[in-house]
Structures are given as C-alpha cells and as structure tokens.
Design a protein around this motif. Structure first.
Motif, PDB file in Angstrom:
ATOM      1  N   UNK A  17      55.975  27.056  36.899  1.00  0.00           N
ATOM      2  CA  UNK A  17      56.256  26.313  35.614  1.00  0.00           C
ATOM      3  C   UNK A  17      57.264  27.169  34.882  1.00  0.00           C
ATOM      4  N   UNK A  18      56.876  28.459  34.650  1.00  0.00           N
ATOM      5  CA  UNK A  18      58.014  29.409  34.021  1.00  0.00           C
ATOM      6  C   UNK A  18      57.469  31.032  34.548  1.00  0.00           C
ATOM      7  N   UNK A  19      58.642  32.004  34.202  1.00  0.00           N
ATOM      8  CA  UNK A  19      58.181  33.403  34.475  1.00  0.00           C
ATOM      9  C   UNK A  19      58.636  34.309  33.503  1.00  0.00           C
ATOM     10  N   UNK A  20      57.837  35.238  33.075  1.00  0.00           N
ATOM     11  CA  UNK A  20      58.337  36.113  31.820  1.00  0.00           C
ATOM     12  C   UNK A  20      58.524  37.440  32.623  1.00  0.00           C
ATOM     13  N   UNK A  21      59.349  38.310  31.993  1.00  0.00           N
ATOM     14  CA  UNK A  21      59.961  39.495  32.901  1.00  0.00           C
ATOM     15  C   UNK A  21      59.896  40.409  31.669  1.00  0.00           C
ATOM     16  N   UNK A  22      59.288  41.781  31.791  1.00  0.00           N
ATOM     17  CA  UNK A  22      59.196  42.866  30.994  1.00  0.00           C
ATOM     18  C   UNK A  22      59.663  44.129  31.582  1.00  0.00           C
ATOM     19  N   UNK A  23      60.309  44.996  30.889  1.00  0.00           N
ATOM     20  CA  UNK A  23      60.338  46.568  31.317  1.00  0.00           C
ATOM     21  C   UNK A  23      58.930  47.144  31.731  1.00  0.00           C
ATOM     22  N   UNK A  24      58.928  47.531  32.814  1.00  0.00           N
ATOM     23  CA  UNK A  24      57.646  48.078  33.121  1.00  0.00           C
ATOM     24  C   UNK A  24      57.347  49.401  32.639  1.00  0.00           C
ATOM     25  N   UNK A  25      55.907  49.510  32.404  1.00  0.00           N
ATOM     26  CA  UNK A  25      55.559  50.947  31.843  1.00  0.00           C
ATOM     27  C   UNK A  25      54.711  51.709  32.771  1.00  0.00           C
ATOM     28  N   UNK A  26      54.631  51.042  34.048  1.00  0.00           N
ATOM     29  CA  UNK A  26      53.957  51.870  35.170  1.00  0.00           C
ATOM     30  C   UNK A  26      52.961  50.988  35.835  1.00  0.00           C
ATOM     31  N   UNK A  27      52.804  51.617  37.027  1.00  0.00           N
ATOM     32  CA  UNK A  27      51.736  50.717  38.005  1.00  0.00           C
ATOM     33  C   UNK A  27      50.344  50.612  37.128  1.00  0.00           C
ATOM     34  N   UNK A  28      49.757  49.528  37.502  1.00  0.00           N
ATOM     35  CA  UNK A  28      48.503  49.120  37.026  1.00  0.00           C
ATOM     36  C   UNK A  28      48.493  48.988  35.620  1.00  0.00           C
ATOM     37  N   UNK A  30      50.528  46.552  32.471  1.00  0.00           N
ATOM     38  CA  UNK A  30      51.436  45.370  32.273  1.00  0.00           C
ATOM     39  C   UNK A  30      51.947  45.520  30.897  1.00  0.00           C
ATOM     40  N   UNK A  31      53.269  45.356  30.735  1.00  0.00           N
ATOM     41  CA  UNK A  31      53.979  45.211  29.387  1.00  0.00           C
ATOM     42  C   UNK A  31      54.195  43.867  28.941  1.00  0.00           C
ATOM     43  N   UNK A  32      53.509  43.400  28.022  1.00  0.00           N
ATOM     44  CA  UNK A  32      53.659  42.106  27.489  1.00  0.00           C
ATOM     45  C   UNK A  32      54.772  41.896  26.548  1.00  0.00           C
ATOM     46  N   UNK A  33      55.711  42.825  26.272  1.00  0.00           N
ATOM     47  CA  UNK A  33      56.530  42.869  25.338  1.00  0.00           C
ATOM     48  C   UNK A  33      57.849  42.161  26.268  1.00  0.00           C
ATOM     49  N   UNK A  34      57.929  41.068  26.323  1.00  0.00           N
ATOM     50  CA  UNK A  34      58.952  40.243  27.424  1.00  0.00           C
ATOM     51  C   UNK A  34      60.396  40.390  26.973  1.00  0.00           C
ATOM     52  N   UNK A  35      61.043  40.787  27.976  1.00  0.00           N
ATOM     53  CA  UNK A  35      62.686  40.617  27.886  1.00  0.00           C
ATOM     54  C   UNK A  35      63.279  39.358  27.854  1.00  0.00           C
ATOM     55  N   UNK A  36      62.761  38.498  28.990  1.00  0.00           N
ATOM     56  CA  UNK A  36      63.315  37.525  29.084  1.00  0.00           C
ATOM     57  C   UNK A  36      62.238  36.400  30.019  1.00  0.00           C
ATOM     58  N   UNK A  37      62.810  35.181  30.017  1.00  0.00           N
ATOM     59  CA  UNK A  37      61.857  34.240  30.399  1.00  0.00           C
ATOM     60  C   UNK A  37      62.738  33.241  31.655  1.00  0.00           C
ATOM     61  N   UNK A 100      49.833  43.200  41.005  1.00  0.00           N
ATOM     62  CA  UNK A 100      49.298  44.003  39.982  1.00  0.00           C
ATOM     63  C   UNK A 100      48.039  44.477  40.566  1.00  0.00           C
ATOM     64  N   UNK A 101      47.546  45.787  40.624  1.00  0.00           N
ATOM     65  CA  UNK A 101      46.167  46.162  41.464  1.00  0.00           C
ATOM     66  C   UNK A 101      46.189  46.142  42.837  1.00  0.00           C
ATOM     67  N   UNK A 102      47.314  45.911  43.420  1.00  0.00           N
ATOM     68  CA  UNK A 102      47.293  45.870  44.819  1.00  0.00           C
ATOM     69  C   UNK A 102      48.545  46.549  45.207  1.00  0.00           C
ATOM     70  N   UNK A 103      48.968  47.866  44.871  1.00  0.00           N
ATOM     71  CA  UNK A 103      50.245  48.440  44.927  1.00  0.00           C
ATOM     72  C   UNK A 103      50.324  49.076  46.571  1.00  0.00           C
ATOM     73  N   UNK A 104      49.450  49.203  47.272  1.00  0.00           N
ATOM     74  CA  UNK A 104      49.514  49.441  48.599  1.00  0.00           C
ATOM     75  C   UNK A 104      49.960  48.290  49.426  1.00  0.00           C
ATOM     76  N   UNK A 105      49.962  47.160  49.081  1.00  0.00           N
ATOM     77  CA  UNK A 105      50.422  45.925  49.546  1.00  0.00           C
ATOM     78  C   UNK A 105      51.815  45.610  49.339  1.00  0.00           C
ATOM     79  N   UNK A 106      52.959  45.878  49.725  1.00  0.00           N
ATOM     80  CA  UNK A 106      54.320  45.982  49.245  1.00  0.00           C
ATOM     81  C   UNK A 106      54.889  44.811  49.830  1.00  0.00           C
ATOM     82  N   UNK A 107      55.790  44.070  49.297  1.00  0.00           N
ATOM     83  CA  UNK A 107      56.259  42.665  49.734  1.00  0.00           C
ATOM     84  C   UNK A 107      57.880  43.083  49.544  1.00  0.00           C
ATOM     85  N   UNK A 108      58.596  43.303  50.887  1.00  0.00           N
ATOM     86  CA  UNK A 108      59.936  43.916  50.830  1.00  0.00           C
ATOM     87  C   UNK A 108      60.794  42.448  50.752  1.00  0.00           C
TER      88      UNK A 108
END
Length: 124
Positions: A17-28, A30-37, A100-108
């Motif tokens: 439906x839609x996607x929100x994007x924010x600058x990351x604050x680190x693994x595990x 989630x930054x809810x201060x969205x930059x864009x949608x 998020x929470x599954x950082x050992x499974x990377x999708x290239x």
C-alpha cells in the motif's frame, strides 16, 4: 565477512500500500522519524521489483559496529507490515536488505537494482 548462499527470496505478504523510510539509528532499532513515504503506483511497483530481485545469503554482520543506512516500514493492503533495514550501496554497487531482528539473513540487491532503488529513494 563470510557469505553463504541460501537461494531465498524476500517474502511479500500482500500488495504494498505504501512504504515509509527513515534514517537508521542502528540494527535491532527502528527510527519512526520518517524522512519520506513511497505512495505512487509507479514507485511502489519499482520498489516491489527491487525486493523481488533480492537474493538471500547467510552473512555475519557486526550489529554493534555497523549500521544500516535506512529503516523501512512496508504497509500492505491486508494490514500486515514488515520492518526492514537497508544498507544502500553507492551507484553501481550492491545493496543489502534485512528483516529487523533477522540480521544474519541478508538479501542482496544487484547494482542494477541499487541504481533503481536510489532513483526511487531520490538519493544521488
């Protein structure tokens, strides 16, 4: 950094439906201060193409020293959501998505799709 192919693909739970994007604050985290949608059909279809192209690998990431570039929340038409981290590659380089929470499974994502993704996210 060890990589091992798993031949997995990213799972989409429904139509996006839609996607929100924010600058990351680190693994595990989630930054809810969205930059864009991402809302438009063309951009959403392009984003879906990027996700569908991603190929899974097992990869060790030092979540204490490394940091993804972006946090992404995918909202599906059926009400489900996905939280992703994105390590965005430079132009003509690969990118990496992780649930998020599954950082050992990377999708290239290939360099071609990274360039498409950079256009969708309007990153130069």
């Amino acid at each position: 950094m060890a990589c091992q192919s798993t031949n997995e693909e990213m799972t989409l739970l429904d139509n996006i439906e839609h996607v929100t994007i924010s600058k990351s604050i680190g693994y595990r985290e989630f930054n809810e201060d969205y930059l864009d949608s991402i809302n438009g059909a063309t951009a959403i279809n392009g984003f879906e193409d990027v996700l569908k192209s991603a190929k899974g690998v097992k990869q060790e990431i030092d979540v204490t020293k490394e940091k993804p570039d972006y946090d992404i929340m995918i909202y599906y038409e059926n009400g489900d959501t996905h939280l992703l981290h994105l390590a965005l590659g430079s132009k003509d380089q690969e990118s990496q998505f992780m649930y998020m929470g599954h950082e050992k499974n990377v999708f290239i994502v290939s360099s071609e799709y990274t360039n498409k993704l950079r256009n969708i996210l309007d990153v130069r």
